[in-house]
Structures are given as C-alpha cells and as structure tokens.
Design a protein around this motif. Structure first.
Motif, PDB file in Angstrom:
ATOM      1  N   GLY A   1       0.803  -1.210   0.000  1.00  0.00           N
ATOM      2  CA  GLY A   1       0.000   0.000   0.000  1.00  0.00           C
ATOM      3  C   GLY A   1       0.836   1.259   0.000  1.00  0.00           C
ATOM      4  O   GLY A   1       0.651   2.123  -0.836  1.00  0.00           O
TER       5      GLY A   1
ATOM      6  N   LEU B   1       2.714   4.569  -3.125  1.00  0.00           N
ATOM      7  CA  LEU B   1       2.222   5.939  -3.006  1.00  0.00           C
ATOM      8  C   LEU B   1       3.285   6.981  -3.337  1.00  0.00           C
ATOM      9  O   LEU B   1       2.954   8.080  -3.764  1.00  0.00           O
TER      10      LEU B   1
ATOM     11  N   GLU C   1     -12.094  13.687  -7.617  1.00  0.00           N
ATOM     12  CA  GLU C   1     -12.544  12.289  -7.624  1.00  0.00           C
ATOM     13  C   GLU C   1     -11.539  11.390  -8.325  1.00  0.00           C
ATOM     14  O   GLU C   1     -11.242  10.286  -7.855  1.00  0.00           O
TER      15      GLU C   1
ATOM     16  N   LEU D   1      -8.480  10.874  -6.134  1.00  0.00           N
ATOM     17  CA  LEU D   1      -8.777   9.923  -5.056  1.00  0.00           C
ATOM     18  C   LEU D   1      -8.772   8.489  -5.561  1.00  0.00           C
ATOM     19  O   LEU D   1      -8.247   7.586  -4.900  1.00  0.00           O
ATOM     20  N   VAL D   2      -9.348   8.269  -6.737  1.00  0.00           N
ATOM     21  CA  VAL D   2      -9.348   6.921  -7.325  1.00  0.00           C
ATOM     22  C   VAL D   2      -7.916   6.472  -7.606  1.00  0.00           C
ATOM     23  O   VAL D   2      -7.542   5.334  -7.316  1.00  0.00           O
TER      24      VAL D   2
ATOM     25  N   VAL E   1      -5.149   7.469  -6.115  1.00  0.00           N
ATOM     26  CA  VAL E   1      -4.462   7.232  -4.845  1.00  0.00           C
ATOM     27  C   VAL E   1      -4.897   5.911  -4.220  1.00  0.00           C
ATOM     28  O   VAL E   1      -4.081   5.186  -3.650  1.00  0.00           O
ATOM     29  N   VAL E   2      -6.161   5.550  -4.365  1.00  0.00           N
ATOM     30  CA  VAL E   2      -6.662   4.306  -3.780  1.00  0.00           C
ATOM     31  C   VAL E   2      -6.310   3.098  -4.650  1.00  0.00           C
ATOM     32  O   VAL E   2      -5.856   2.068  -4.147  1.00  0.00           O
ATOM     33  N   LEU E   3      -6.497   3.220  -5.959  1.00  0.00           N
ATOM     34  CA  LEU E   3      -6.313   2.063  -6.831  1.00  0.00           C
ATOM     35  C   LEU E   3      -4.857   1.733  -7.153  1.00  0.00           C
ATOM     36  O   LEU E   3      -4.535   0.569  -7.397  1.00  0.00           O
ATOM     37  N   THR E   4      -3.975   2.711  -7.169  1.00  0.00           N
ATOM     38  CA  THR E   4      -2.580   2.427  -7.518  1.00  0.00           C
ATOM     39  C   THR E   4      -1.969   1.375  -6.598  1.00  0.00           C
ATOM     40  O   THR E   4      -1.421   0.385  -7.084  1.00  0.00           O
ATOM     41  N   PRO E   5      -2.048   1.528  -5.282  1.00  0.00           N
ATOM     42  CA  PRO E   5      -1.477   0.476  -4.419  1.00  0.00           C
ATOM     43  C   PRO E   5      -2.177  -0.874  -4.592  1.00  0.00           C
ATOM     44  O   PRO E   5      -1.519  -1.916  -4.616  1.00  0.00           O
ATOM     45  N   VAL E   6      -3.488  -0.863  -4.728  1.00  0.00           N
ATOM     46  CA  VAL E   6      -4.241  -2.114  -4.880  1.00  0.00           C
ATOM     47  C   VAL E   6      -3.824  -2.835  -6.155  1.00  0.00           C
ATOM     48  O   VAL E   6      -3.531  -4.041  -6.145  1.00  0.00           O
TER      49      VAL E   6
END
Length: 70
Positions: A11, A15, A40, A43-44, A46-51
C-alpha cells in the motif's frame, strides 16, 4: 526504521510514485492536469494504484515471473 531494504510494505510502497508524479504533471501542464484530474479522479488514483500494484505483483509471483510477491 527496523525494516530491511526491499521488505514488503503493501500500500505505502506505491504511493511515492503517485505523490511525485501527480504534482510533476501538474507543474508541466496545469491546464491539461486540471481538465483531467478532478478531485474524484485523484482519489481513485491514490486508492487504486497500491491495490493494482500489489495485485499484479502477486499474480506475477504466482506465475513465476517474480522471486518475491512484492
């Protein structure tokens, strides 16, 4: 820090790429950045890159393409 170099830190490992690349793109072409990267979208990203990074690394490890799953 107590962490060995190259040790898994899911995670947060990815980042740094986002934290550096988004402002850099904004500096290079702010008008284009503003037209595509709404709050938006940021935010997507930032959230999806690690996943996505962790998921693709795990898949590559399972396929024998990587020696470590991170």
């Amino acid at each position: 820090s107590g962490r060995q170099r190259g040790a898994m830190f899911p995670g947060l490992d990815q980042l740094d790429f986002v934290v550096v690349s988004l402002p850099l793109v904004a500096l290079l072409d702010f008008e284009w950045f503003q037209s595509w990267f709404t709050l938006e979208v940021i935010l997507v990203v930032v959230v999806l890159t690690p996943v996505l990074h962790v998921t693709t690394n795990m898949i590559a490890y399972e396929l024998g393409l990587k020696n470590e799953p991170w």
